[in-house]
Design a protein around this motif. Structure first.
Motif, short mmCIF file in Angstrom:
data_model
loop_
_atom_site.label_atom_id
_atom_site.label_comp_id
_atom_site.label_asym_id
_atom_site.label_seq_id
_atom_site.Cartn_x
_atom_site.Cartn_y
_atom_site.Cartn_z
N LYS A 1 -4.94 2.40 8.96
CA LYS A 1 -6.05 3.31 9.26
C LYS A 1 -5.58 4.76 9.26
O LYS A 1 -6.24 5.64 8.71
N ALA A 2 -4.43 5.00 9.86
CA ALA A 2 -3.88 6.36 9.90
C ALA A 2 -3.56 6.86 8.49
O ALA A 2 -3.84 8.01 8.15
N LEU B 1 -5.33 -1.69 -0.91
CA LEU B 1 -4.37 -2.50 -0.15
C LEU B 1 -4.43 -2.20 1.34
O LEU B 1 -4.39 -3.12 2.18
N LEU B 2 -4.54 -0.94 1.69
CA LEU B 2 -4.61 -0.57 3.11
C LEU B 2 -5.90 -1.09 3.74
O LEU B 2 -5.90 -1.54 4.90
N ASP B 3 -6.99 -1.07 2.99
CA ASP B 3 -8.24 -1.66 3.48
C ASP B 3 -8.08 -3.16 3.71
O ASP B 3 -8.62 -3.71 4.68
N ARG B 4 -7.34 -3.82 2.83
CA ARG B 4 -7.10 -5.26 2.99
C ARG B 4 -6.31 -5.56 4.25
O ARG B 4 -6.55 -6.55 4.92
N VAL B 5 -5.34 -4.69 4.57
CA VAL B 5 -4.57 -4.88 5.80
C VAL B 5 -5.52 -4.93 6.99
O VAL B 5 -5.44 -5.82 7.84
N ILE B 6 -6.42 -3.96 7.03
CA ILE B 6 -7.37 -3.85 8.14
C ILE B 6 -8.30 -5.07 8.18
O ILE B 6 -8.61 -5.60 9.24
N ALA B 7 -8.70 -5.54 7.00
CA ALA B 7 -9.62 -6.68 6.93
C ALA B 7 -8.96 -7.99 7.34
O ALA B 7 -9.57 -8.79 8.06
N VAL B 8 -7.71 -8.23 6.88
CA VAL B 8 -7.11 -9.55 7.12
C VAL B 8 -6.32 -9.63 8.42
O VAL B 8 -6.11 -10.72 8.94
N GLY C 1 0.83 -1.21 0.00
CA GLY C 1 0.00 0.00 0.00
C GLY C 1 0.85 1.25 0.00
O GLY C 1 0.57 2.21 -0.73
N LEU C 2 1.93 1.24 0.79
CA LEU C 2 2.83 2.40 0.81
C LEU C 2 3.53 2.60 -0.53
O LEU C 2 3.69 3.74 -0.99
N LEU C 3 3.93 1.49 -1.16
CA LEU C 3 4.57 1.60 -2.48
C LEU C 3 3.59 2.19 -3.49
O LEU C 3 3.97 3.04 -4.31
N ALA C 4 2.34 1.75 -3.44
CA ALA C 4 1.33 2.29 -4.35
C ALA C 4 1.12 3.78 -4.09
O ALA C 4 1.01 4.58 -5.02
N LEU C 5 1.09 4.15 -2.83
CA LEU C 5 0.93 5.56 -2.46
C LEU C 5 2.10 6.39 -2.97
O LEU C 5 1.91 7.48 -3.51
N ASP C 6 3.31 5.86 -2.83
CA ASP C 6 4.50 6.55 -3.33
C ASP C 6 4.46 6.75 -4.84
O ASP C 6 4.99 7.72 -5.35
#
Length: 117
Positions: A109-110, A91-98, A76-81
């Motif tokens: 979340k932040a 991707l960040l939503d998936r982190v929270i879900a899994v 997610g950070l790489l995509a954001l960069d």
């Protein structure tokens, strides 16, 4: 595998990226290599600013353990960069879900809150 990860991480902390990469490349070639080896090699590649290679290894770490949020967070950070906010948010939503109880879920979340400002 644990030894290779330890050697890789130690060399990464020392700034010896070549030695870290060499140790981890050998470890990922072993049949049945685990998530930590893939993740550690991704970290080396990311430190070397080889983001496409890093993403490949983060994806392998995630595929090895789909319930592990740590490599998804880094993806997610790489995509954001790269400026790909839509993929980053997914991707960040998936982190929270899994992996909702992980430190990476709190970081995700932040990051999402920051993106939505």
């Amino acid at each position: 595998e644990k030894a290779a990860v330890g050697i890789g991480q130690t060399n990464l902390e020392r700034g010896d990226l070549k030695a870290a990469e060499d140790a981890l490349v050998k470890a990922v070639a072993v049949p049945g290599a685990g998530r930590e080896v893939f993740y550690s090699l991704a970290e080396v590649k990311n430190t070397q600013r080889q983001t496409d290679e890093a993403a490949k290894w983060y994806e392998k770490a995630s595929a090895t353990d789909p319930s592990w949020g740590k490599p998804l967070y880094k993806l997610g950070l790489l995509a954001l960069d790269r400026g790909d906010k839509q993929n980053a948010a997914r991707l960040l939503d998936r982190v929270i879900a899994v992996d909702p109880a992980s430190p990476e879920a709190a970081l995700a979340k932040a990051a999402l809150d920051q993106m939505n400002r």
